[in-house]
Design an enzyme around this catalytic site. Structure first.
Site, PDB file in Angstrom:
ATOM      1  N   GLU A  53      53.530 -37.539  62.214  1.00 20.44           N
ATOM      2  CA  GLU A  53      54.386 -38.226  61.240  1.00 20.44           C
ATOM      3  C   GLU A  53      53.679 -39.394  60.544  1.00 20.44           C
ATOM      4  OE1 GLU A  53      57.099 -36.208  64.221  1.00 20.44           O
ATOM      5  OE2 GLU A  53      55.288 -37.484  64.357  1.00 20.44           O
ATOM      6  N   PHE A 115      69.520 -38.237  73.430  1.00 23.54           N
ATOM      7  CA  PHE A 115      68.186 -37.641  73.362  1.00 23.54           C
ATOM      8  C   PHE A 115      67.572 -37.867  71.984  1.00 23.54           C
ATOM      9  CE2 PHE A 115      65.524 -33.835  72.405  1.00 23.54           C
ATOM     10  CZ  PHE A 115      64.504 -34.118  73.313  1.00 23.54           C
ATOM     11  N   LYS A 165      72.916 -36.452  62.188  1.00 26.99           N
ATOM     12  CA  LYS A 165      72.983 -34.998  62.088  1.00 26.99           C
ATOM     13  C   LYS A 165      74.354 -34.521  61.623  1.00 26.99           C
ATOM     14  CE  LYS A 165      71.574 -30.847  64.609  1.00 26.99           C
ATOM     15  NZ  LYS A 165      70.969 -30.340  65.878  1.00 26.99           N
ATOM     16  N   MET A 484      32.585 -52.085  61.578  1.00 29.86           N
ATOM     17  CA  MET A 484      32.990 -53.432  61.191  1.00 29.86           C
ATOM     18  C   MET A 484      33.237 -54.301  62.407  1.00 29.86           C
ATOM     19  SD  MET A 484      33.284 -55.365  58.583  1.00 29.86           S
ATOM     20  CE  MET A 484      33.617 -54.445  57.087  1.00 29.86           C
TER      21      MET A 484
END
Length: 587
Positions: A53, A115, A165, A484
């Site tokens: 994601e 959940f 949902k 770096m």
């Protein structure tokens, strides 16, 4: 005729289409299955299945930055939403318009530790421009349209829409078109106040050592703003310097351009900032990587700050004349008033200013020597630029030394061709961002200039590239260190190299082949050009492992918290502060 009944998911997709969306970057899960079911039954929206994601948000950022459109992300509840937080923060810091649709457990389970439940609106409140929790299907169309308006208006940024949902499954006949929705309170000021513009013109007209300092806000304002910035600088003959995010808003080949400013900016840009007497800041926010030591930042100048975000005015640096407006409109107004009043900068003073700048420029602060030995990273990127500059390439980067060398040695002539993580400095940004750019521009040459450590952060997106046949090129500046971090440890921490050596790197050539891509490797300078050309001309994804000098450092460098004249120009330098009788810092 009665309005058609639609589910919340169908309303959502219709709203996206009405907003001009054509692509969604996402990853499915239980809470968003109603949306994925609706996606399966339509053809107007393309879904790109990423492998993480965070990568979905970075891909949407690349899509947004290279097109000027809003990027769209779809993730599930719980870990889907929390995995997106890094990308959302990155988009917030760099002012990238993104709408992130997150699944949520049904409304009656919110707060029950169900959940894959997370307090998404609470978690994302600090890292978004705004967020919403949709509690009823009747609110869904309005909220989606508002989300796009907020994301793209004013100073752009990410907006989260959290979707329970049961709201997605509910039916209703309450759809609203974009034209039927108007945000009640958010009205960014886009037009500059005439009196303030006139005051700015008079201030500029009296300047003897003027300097334009511009940032990503010019690019966000649109291509017209970049053209107006160029015209303004050329009409007045004023030197310009850019932030990391502003590269491409002004042609890098123009003699007026002094290069990037700040920690790894050029000698001439930093000294010009220190000595200017009027600074015109355009779409920049005075980030600490640019300002360095605040009490020594442009101490001789009067400051004009043009920005659409009023919260950026006087936040880090107190200015003499704030102009809250869209930078394109403000530049247009400045040009008109300047022309109408017939102003010209004092030629003698401007000539002397340019003479001093050219002396600083002659220091050639980016000079390096490429021997027959190991490949210098500067050489690799300079050759990449020379061999791709006529191909309208889109460049993304990861974060680290390679990012700074890319900013120094790859010259951008126009906006929206440079995608990098500036404010947050997100390792792993460049590769998924390149995926988004390639989706937006399927026939373009898209190159991620990467470090081997950063590339490993989101390397799983090789699977996404394979699935969609994307010809993304990954140009790895492989020095076998977190470069770096190693540089700072060398210069500031007594060469105590704690946890920065990458002792177990993969064989990138074989890794590429495992994902159906082409793997290339160069270890000598005389191999670089041929391998770059092979990379460019290969009509599929390529990973080019360019193995460079392991301990090369990125200069110039201003140590954190130091002033612009405290530059380290090379490994032997402590600071650069010779001063003339007139008080000018000299070469």
């Amino acid at each position: 005729m009665a309005p058609a009944q639609m589910t919340g998911s169908q309303m959502l997709l219709k709203a996206l289409v009405d907003q001009g969306v054509d692509t969604i970057f996402g990853y499915p899960g239980g809470a968003v299955l109603p949306i994925y079911d609706a996606l399966h039954q339509q053809n107007a929206l393309r879904h790109i299945l990423v492998r993480h994601e965070q990568a979905a948000v970075h891909a949407a950022e690349g899509y947004a930055r290279s097109t000027g459109k809003v990027g769209v992300v779809l993730v599930t509840s719980g870990p889907g939403a929390t995995n997106a937080v890094t990308g959302l923060t990155d988009a917030l810091m760099d002012s990238i318009p993104v709408v992130c649709l997150t699944g949520q457990v049904p409304t009656h389970l919110i707060g029950n530790d169900a959940f894959q439940e997370a307090d998404t609106t609470g978690i994302t409140r600090p890292c978004t421009k705004h967020n919403y929790l949709v509690k009823a299907v009747e609110d869904l169309p309005r909220i989606v349209h508002e989300a796009f308006y907020v994301a793209r208006s004013g100073r752009p940024g990410p907006v989260v829409v959290d979707l329970p949902k049961d709201v997605l499954q509910a039916k209703g006949a309450c759809y609203l078109a974009p034209g039927e929705v108007k945000h009640r309170t958010y009205r960014p000021q886009v037009k500059a106040d005439r009196t303030t513009i006139e005051a700015a013109v008079e201030m500029i007209a009296k300047a003897e050592r003027p300097l334009i300092y511009f940032g990503g806000g010019v690019i966000n304002s649109g291509d017209k703003a970049s053209r107006l910035l160029t015209r303004f600088a050329r009409d007045l003959g004023i030197p310009c310097t850019s932030t990391l995010m502003g590269l491409g808003a002004f042609p890098a080949s123009d003699p007026l351009f002094l290069g990037m400013l700040g920690m790894h900016g050029t000698y001439e840009a930093n000294l010009a900032m220190y000595h200017c007497d009027v600074m015109i800041a355009v779409g920049a926010r005075f980030d600490d990587r640019v300002t360095g030591r605040l009490d020594e930042f442009a101490p001789h100048s009067r400051k004009i700050h043009i920005d659409i975000d009023p919260s950026s005015i006087n936040k880090n640096v107190v200015v003499d004349l704030p102009i809250v407006a869209d930078v394109g409109r403000a530049l247009d107004a400045l040009l008109k008033v300047w022309k109408a009043r017939g102003h010209k900068l004092a030629p003698k003073a401007l000539k002397a200013w340019w003479k001093q700048i050219e002396e600083w420029r002659a220091r050639d602060c980016l000079k390096y020597t490429q021997s027959d030995g190991p490949i210098k990273p500067q050489y690799a990127i300079q050759r990449l630029y020379e061999l791709t500059k006529d191909r309208n390439a889109y460049i993304t980067t990861e974060v680290g030394q390679h990012q700074m060398w890319a900013a120094q040695f790859y010259k951008f002539e126009k906006p929206r061709h440079w995608m990098t993580s500036g404010g947050l400095g997100t390792m792993g940004y460049g590769f998924p961002s390149a995926v988004g750019v390639q989706i937006a521009h399927p026939d373009a040459l898209v190159i991620d200039i990467a470090g081997e450590a950063s590339f490993l952060m989101n390397i799983q997106e090789l699977s996404t590239v394979a699935q969609y046949g994307l010809p993304v090129k990954v140009f790895i500046i492989n020095n076998q260190w977190m470069g770096m971090v190693r540089q700072w440890q060398e210069l500031l921490h007594g060469k105590r190299y704690s946890q920065t050596y990458m002792a177990s790197l993969p064989d990138f050539v074989r890794l590429a082949e495992a994902f159906g891509a082409v793997g290339l490797k160069a270890t000598r300078p005389d191999e670089v050009d041929d391998k770059i050309m092979e990379m460019i001309e290969t009509p599929k994804a390529v990973i080019f492992d360019c193995q460079v000098e392991p301990e090369e450092n990125c200069f110039p460098m201003i140590p954190s918290g130091a002033a612009h004249y405290d530059m380290l120009l090379g490994p032997e330098d402590k600071a650069v502060k010779p001063v003339s009788e007139e008080g000018m810092v000299l070469v």
